[in-house]
Design a protein around this motif. Structure first.
Motif, PDB file in Angstrom:
ATOM      1  N   GLU A 120       0.824  -1.224  -0.070  1.00 13.16           N
ATOM      2  CA  GLU A 120      -0.064  -0.043  -0.026  1.00 13.16           C
ATOM      3  C   GLU A 120       0.791   1.160  -0.014  1.00 13.16           C
ATOM      4  OE1 GLU A 120      -3.180   2.102  -0.275  1.00 13.16           O
ATOM      5  OE2 GLU A 120      -3.303   0.133  -0.182  1.00 13.16           O
ATOM      6  N   GLN A 121       0.703   2.431  -0.621  1.00 12.82           N
ATOM      7  CA  GLN A 121       0.958   3.516  -0.709  1.00 12.82           C
ATOM      8  C   GLN A 121       0.566   4.468   0.189  1.00 12.82           C
ATOM      9  OE1 GLN A 121       1.590   4.699  -4.881  1.00 12.82           O
ATOM     10  NE2 GLN A 121       2.516   3.026  -5.384  1.00 12.82           N
ATOM     11  N   THR A 122       1.375   5.535   0.551  1.00 16.01           N
ATOM     12  CA  THR A 122       0.979   6.683   1.491  1.00 16.01           C
ATOM     13  C   THR A 122      -0.013   7.631   0.664  1.00 16.01           C
ATOM     14  OG1 THR A 122       2.957   6.507   2.611  1.00 16.01           O
ATOM     15  CG2 THR A 122       1.588   8.524   2.752  1.00 16.01           C
ATOM     16  N   ARG A 123      -1.225   7.999   1.214  1.00 15.28           N
ATOM     17  CA  ARG A 123      -2.260   8.785   0.429  1.00 15.28           C
ATOM     18  C   ARG A 123      -2.308   9.906   1.467  1.00 15.28           C
ATOM     19  NH1 ARG A 123      -7.095   4.447  -1.068  1.00 15.28           N
ATOM     20  NH2 ARG A 123      -5.632   2.559  -1.307  1.00 15.28           N
ATOM     21  N   PHE A 124      -2.243  11.110   0.352  1.00 18.33           N
ATOM     22  CA  PHE A 124      -2.715  12.511   0.977  1.00 18.33           C
ATOM     23  C   PHE A 124      -3.947  12.981   0.500  1.00 18.33           C
ATOM     24  CE2 PHE A 124       1.758  11.837   1.066  1.00 18.33           C
ATOM     25  CZ  PHE A 124       2.259  12.180   2.355  1.00 18.33           C
ATOM     26  N   TRP A 125      -4.594  13.517   1.414  1.00 17.25           N
ATOM     27  CA  TRP A 125      -6.000  14.433   0.784  1.00 17.25           C
ATOM     28  C   TRP A 125      -6.025  15.600   1.671  1.00 17.25           C
ATOM     29  CZ3 TRP A 125      -5.978   9.993   3.611  1.00 17.25           C
ATOM     30  CH2 TRP A 125      -6.620   9.783   4.915  1.00 17.25           C
ATOM     31  N   LYS A 126      -6.859  16.444   1.094  1.00 23.92           N
ATOM     32  CA  LYS A 126      -7.144  17.881   2.110  1.00 23.92           C
ATOM     33  C   LYS A 126      -8.610  17.793   1.923  1.00 23.92           C
ATOM     34  CE  LYS A 126      -5.920  22.558   1.944  1.00 23.92           C
ATOM     35  NZ  LYS A 126      -5.170  23.654   1.017  1.00 23.92           N
TER      36      LYS A 126
END
Length: 78
Positions: free
Chosen positions: A24-30
């Motif tokens: 799994e990859q790191t996910r960013f959201w705002k």
């Protein structure tokens, strides 16, 4: 390179590729508004009144709720 060495190398490469495919990859959201934030579900996280996130306390049941038989029991932590 012998046939056995080729099979072992092929097996090792396929294992590495299979493990990498499941990573799994790191996910960013705002989120720009509280209404967007409110739609989410806080699992294992406590949201403080100042908006900070902290690990939530773990709650365990210590009695069977089916034993109450239509009675309400209330306990205070004093």
């Amino acid at each position: 390179m012998s046939f056995r060495a080729k099979v072992v190398c092929l097996f090792a490469v396929s294992c590495v590729v299979a493990v990498g495919a499941r990573a799994e990859q790191t996910r960013f959201w705002k989120q720009t508004s509280f209404s967007q934030f409110e739609k989410g579900t806080a699992k294992g996280v406590a949201i403080r009144s100042d908006g900070e996130l902290a690990p939530a306390p773990k709650f365990d049941s210590f009695a069977d709720p089916n034993l109450a038989e239509d009675k309400v029991y209330l306990g205070a932590g004093y």
